[in-house]
Write an enzyme that holds these catalytic residues in place. Structure first.
Site, PDB file in Angstrom:
ATOM      1  N   CYS A   1      11.792  54.793  75.244  1.00 48.35           N
ATOM      2  CA  CYS A   1      11.068  54.404  76.444  1.00 48.35           C
ATOM      3  C   CYS A   1       9.717  55.083  76.332  1.00 48.35           C
ATOM      4  O   CYS A   1       9.485  55.865  75.414  1.00 48.35           O
ATOM      5  CB  CYS A   1      11.775  54.912  77.683  1.00 48.35           C
TER       6      CYS A   1
ATOM      7  N   ARG B   1       7.129  50.555  73.436  1.00 45.40           N
ATOM      8  CA  ARG B   1       8.313  51.408  73.306  1.00 45.40           C
ATOM      9  C   ARG B   1       9.499  50.892  74.116  1.00 45.40           C
ATOM     10  O   ARG B   1      10.611  51.398  73.991  1.00 45.40           O
ATOM     11  CB  ARG B   1       7.986  52.831  73.770  1.00 45.40           C
TER      12      ARG B   1
ATOM     13  N   TRP C   1      13.464  50.862  77.854  1.00 41.98           N
ATOM     14  CA  TRP C   1      14.270  50.008  76.978  1.00 41.98           C
ATOM     15  C   TRP C   1      15.704  50.460  77.207  1.00 41.98           C
ATOM     16  O   TRP C   1      16.072  51.587  76.870  1.00 41.98           O
ATOM     17  CB  TRP C   1      13.873  50.195  75.521  1.00 41.98           C
TER      18      TRP C   1
ATOM     19  N   ASN D   1      12.821  59.923  78.349  1.00 39.82           N
ATOM     20  CA  ASN D   1      12.927  59.110  77.131  1.00 39.82           C
ATOM     21  C   ASN D   1      13.910  59.830  76.223  1.00 39.82           C
ATOM     22  O   ASN D   1      13.774  61.033  76.015  1.00 39.82           O
ATOM     23  CB  ASN D   1      11.549  59.021  76.456  1.00 39.82           C
ATOM     24  N   GLY D   2      14.894  59.094  75.703  1.00 33.65           N
ATOM     25  CA  GLY D   2      15.875  59.719  74.813  1.00 33.65           C
ATOM     26  C   GLY D   2      17.277  59.361  75.247  1.00 33.65           C
ATOM     27  O   GLY D   2      17.479  58.403  76.005  1.00 33.65           O
TER      28      GLY D   2
ATOM     29  N   GLU E   1      12.919  40.172  54.381  1.00 39.06           N
ATOM     30  CA  GLU E   1      11.896  40.521  55.368  1.00 39.06           C
ATOM     31  C   GLU E   1      11.444  39.263  56.124  1.00 39.06           C
ATOM     32  O   GLU E   1      11.249  39.297  57.341  1.00 39.06           O
ATOM     33  CB  GLU E   1      10.726  41.219  54.655  1.00 39.06           C
TER      34      GLU E   1
ATOM     35  N   LYS F   1      11.768  38.763  60.148  1.00 40.22           N
ATOM     36  CA  LYS F   1      10.621  38.441  61.013  1.00 40.22           C
ATOM     37  C   LYS F   1      10.947  37.230  61.870  1.00 40.22           C
ATOM     38  O   LYS F   1      10.684  37.223  63.069  1.00 40.22           O
ATOM     39  CB  LYS F   1       9.364  38.131  60.190  1.00 40.22           C
TER      40      LYS F   1
ATOM     41  N   GLU G   1      13.604  38.029  64.614  1.00 41.13           N
ATOM     42  CA  GLU G   1      13.284  38.950  65.701  1.00 41.13           C
ATOM     43  C   GLU G   1      12.273  38.395  66.696  1.00 41.13           C
ATOM     44  O   GLU G   1      12.326  38.767  67.867  1.00 41.13           O
ATOM     45  CB  GLU G   1      12.908  40.335  65.178  1.00 41.13           C
TER      46      GLU G   1
ATOM     47  N   HIS H   1      27.831  30.738  45.634  1.00 44.50           N
ATOM     48  CA  HIS H   1      29.034  31.525  45.920  1.00 44.50           C
ATOM     49  C   HIS H   1      29.409  31.478  47.402  1.00 44.50           C
ATOM     50  O   HIS H   1      30.189  32.305  47.859  1.00 44.50           O
ATOM     51  CB  HIS H   1      28.837  32.970  45.447  1.00 44.50           C
TER      52      HIS H   1
ATOM     53  N   LYS I   1       9.730  48.867  69.934  1.00 39.92           N
ATOM     54  CA  LYS I   1       9.038  49.216  68.694  1.00 39.92           C
ATOM     55  C   LYS I   1       9.659  50.421  67.990  1.00 39.92           C
ATOM     56  O   LYS I   1       9.957  50.365  66.815  1.00 39.92           O
ATOM     57  CB  LYS I   1       7.568  49.482  69.029  1.00 39.92           C
TER      58      LYS I   1
END
Ligand code: M6R
Length: 608
Positions: free
Chosen positions: A2, A27, A73, A97-98, A481, A485, A488, A504, A603
């Protein structure tokens, strides 16, 4: 994960808090809130973005000289107003935050003492604990210190008390928190970008620090309660670097900043005829000559950079390289090789899983540790003896772009240094490769010109629910990657496969509704890839091919081809990344998504 901001001033700090939160939205952005003291504690909270909180603050005419604010978040409890911070207990307000790992035990104890909980968060216990300590007779700083000594986990907190309207108290452990030193006003925030609006003078708090902040003074004490002086750093971050400029989105800006970001990252080698191990820190030469292998630990996009590097390191430097997802490694019982160089890769340097993986590696006796990171003052850099700072500048879009290409740039340099030390490359080859690196920013600028072509493909991907990304060899992690992208930010389900693996299993998925991206460099595996592409076409799959000129792939029905303008030899994975970033960006735009703040993500993942 956060963002928090606090301010103490003689002026109304509500606009400062709101601007700070806006900068910190990367964040977390599912709810926001603030508390100010203005003849009593006033708190406003809302689900959704900071803009919703700003509207609420306007409607309520919120004013005050001291305040704390938070953008969230969600980890514990849904993103809702009741779970938004600040949390209050009596006249105490707290932003956090945490993650508090022992919150359940504390909650049970506090409930038995008569405290009522109004949220589902782990953070609310902090407000009640502080309140209980104040009832016990502690002053605010003493109450905060006693409270944090009971917390297990990670925290950055800012605390206000209505009966003490000139003082804010903050504390940190395991997640970032800095103080901003202004003229006749002082601030606290999760990172410098929130405070550039008011000051460039920053003090980075250390784990265990508690600080008392008033208009005039900042008093910091360390984990043992001993008063300490912490240096004031003048932030070099420019306001432009954290602004949008002419762009519509940070992701777009950051994609187009890549030539400059890579050039900055290469600054130290730009005029060099040869590479020095000391690029990786003082003493790197001795360390790197002792190592017999490399172990890379990282998450997400940074992990993909590590997977690319494995191909370089083994092929060019000739030493074994393992790459592990940090969140898995931290809970394994790996067999350590003390002569391995542990390389952690992270944009933020605050990713909890990567930090924990590094801790585990340390505890297993790994002595050689290098961090490749974009944030100089981050926990990861501080915890590593060797470091290479990528110079991407602040990356704000949740989807990592310029951090990735600068990490790859750093990893090429590491490969070359390791190879040189082991006599694996001649002076001529070193010079040629350095020349290619110097050309890289220009090559990236050329590749960016494919945007209009990629944009034409984006509509097709935006309409699809699924997509496959294929690559072979060193371009397989680039396919990974590309798929990450796309998922997300466009929420299209995308999977990456090494193209040889198609038969396979995943070939069963291919039909006319499955667009398939193929990364087709003109390398030794191109003929194999062409066969795999035929397997896709034979099942009606539509191919979208990113080809080098010397791959000789012609467009035909069901086969769309974009030729990349520059062929970069070993640097090819870096160039092939760009169209994939652009594809995800434009597909997300077509879908009307918030590209910079995709749903459910944030982020910096500073929690587990
Ligand atoms: O800050 P870090 O590089 O340690 O972050 C690791 C991942 O969380 C990050 O790369 C994430 O996967 C990105 N959102 C991908 O675009």
């Amino acid at each position: 994960m956060c963002g928090i901001v606090g301010a103490v001033s003689a002026r109304n700090i509500v606009p400062v808090l709101l601007e700070g939160l806006t900068q910190l939205e990367y964040r977390g952005y599912d709810s926001a809130g603030m508390a100010v003291i203005d003849g009593g504690l006033k708190r406003l909270r809302s689900a959704g973005r900071v803009s919703a909180l700003a509207a609420l603050a306007g409607e309520n005419n919120l004013n005050g000289n001291i305040g704390i604010a938070h953008t969230r978040w969600a980890t514990h409890g849904a993103p809702s107003e009741r779970n938004a911070h600040p949390h209050v207990s009596g006249g105490i307000a707290v932003v956090h935050n945490g993650i508090i790992e022992n919150h359940q035990a504390i909650r049970t104890r506090l409930i038995s003492r008569g405290y009522e909980f109004t949220s589902d968060t782990d953070s609310e216990v902090i407000a009640h604990l502080i309140h209980a300590r104040l009832e016990h007779g502690d002053d605010l700083v003493g109450a905060v210190r006693a409270t944090v000594s009971e917390l297990e986990g990670a925290y950055a907190i800012a605390v206000l008390r209505d009966s003490d309207p000139h003082r804010m108290v903050v504390a940190r452990m395991g997640v970032p928190l800095l103080l901003g030193v202004g003229a006749g006003e002082n601030f606290a925030a999760s990172d410098a970008s929130a405070l550039l609006q008011v000051t460039r003078n920053m003090i980075y708090l250390q784990d265990g620090d508690v600080a008392e902040i008033t208009v005039r003074d900042l008093h910091i004490s360390d984990a043992h309660g001993k008063p300490v002086e912490r240096a004031v750093h003048v932030s070099e971050m420019s306001a432009d670097a954290v602004g949008l400029g002419p762009y519509q989105h940070f992701m777009q800006k950051e994609i187009f900043e890549q030539p400059g970001a890579v050039a900055n990252t290469l600054e130290m080698v730009v005029n060099a005829q040869s590479l020095s191990p000391e690029l990786f820190g003082v003493g790197a030469s001795a360390v790197l000559s002792k190592v017999d292998s490399v172990l890379i630990l990282a998450c997400g996009t940074s992990y993909h950079a590590g997977v690319v590097a494995r191909y370089w390191i083994e092929a060019i430097a000739g030493i074994p390289c393992n790459v592990e997802i940090a969140s898995e490694y931290r809970y394994r019982d790996p067999v350590p090789n003390p002569r391995a160089l542990v390389v952690t890769i992270s944009q933020s340097g605050e990713t909890a899983d990567t930090l924990a993986a590094l801790e585990l590696a340390k505890s297993l006796g790994h002595e050689f540790r290098l961090a490749i990171c974009n944030v100089a003052e981050s926990a990861l850099v501080r915890a590593s003896d060797l470091r290479f700072l990528t110079r991407a500048g602040p990356e704000i879009g949740v989807a990592s772009t310029k951090a990735f290409t600068t990490q790859l740039t750093a990893l090429v340099l590491l490969t070359l240094v390791l190879a040189k030390q082991r006599g694996r490359i001649s002076t001529d080859r070193e010079r040629t490769l350095l020349e290619a690196m110097r050309h890289l920013p220009a090559a990236l600028s050329h590749v960016l010109l494919v945007e209009p072509l990629v944009k034409k493909w984006a509509g097709r991907f935006a309409k699809s629910e699924h997509a496959l990304f294929l690559g072979r060899g060193i371009h397989y992690p680039i396919a990974m990657e590309g798929a990450l992208k796309l998922k997300e930010i466009s929420y299209v389900h995308a999977e990456a496969y090494p193209a040889g693996e198609l038969k396979h299993g995943p070939l069963a998925l291919v039909d006319r509704d499955m667009p398939v991206v193929a990364i087709a460099p003109g390398d030794a595996l191109i003929e194999k890839l062409k066969s795999n592409m035929q397997e896709v076409r034979a099942r009606g799959g539509e191919l979208y091919v990113l080809a080098d000129q010397n791959a000789h792939i012609e467009p035909s029905e069901g086969m769309h081809v974009i030729e990349l303008p520059d062929h970069a030899g070993i640097l090819s994975p870096i160039l092939h990344t760009i169209p994939l970033q652009l594809l995800a960006y434009h597909a997300a735009l077509v879908r009307g998504n918030d590209v910079d703040k995709p749903r459910n993500l944030a982020k910096s993942v500073t929690v587990e």
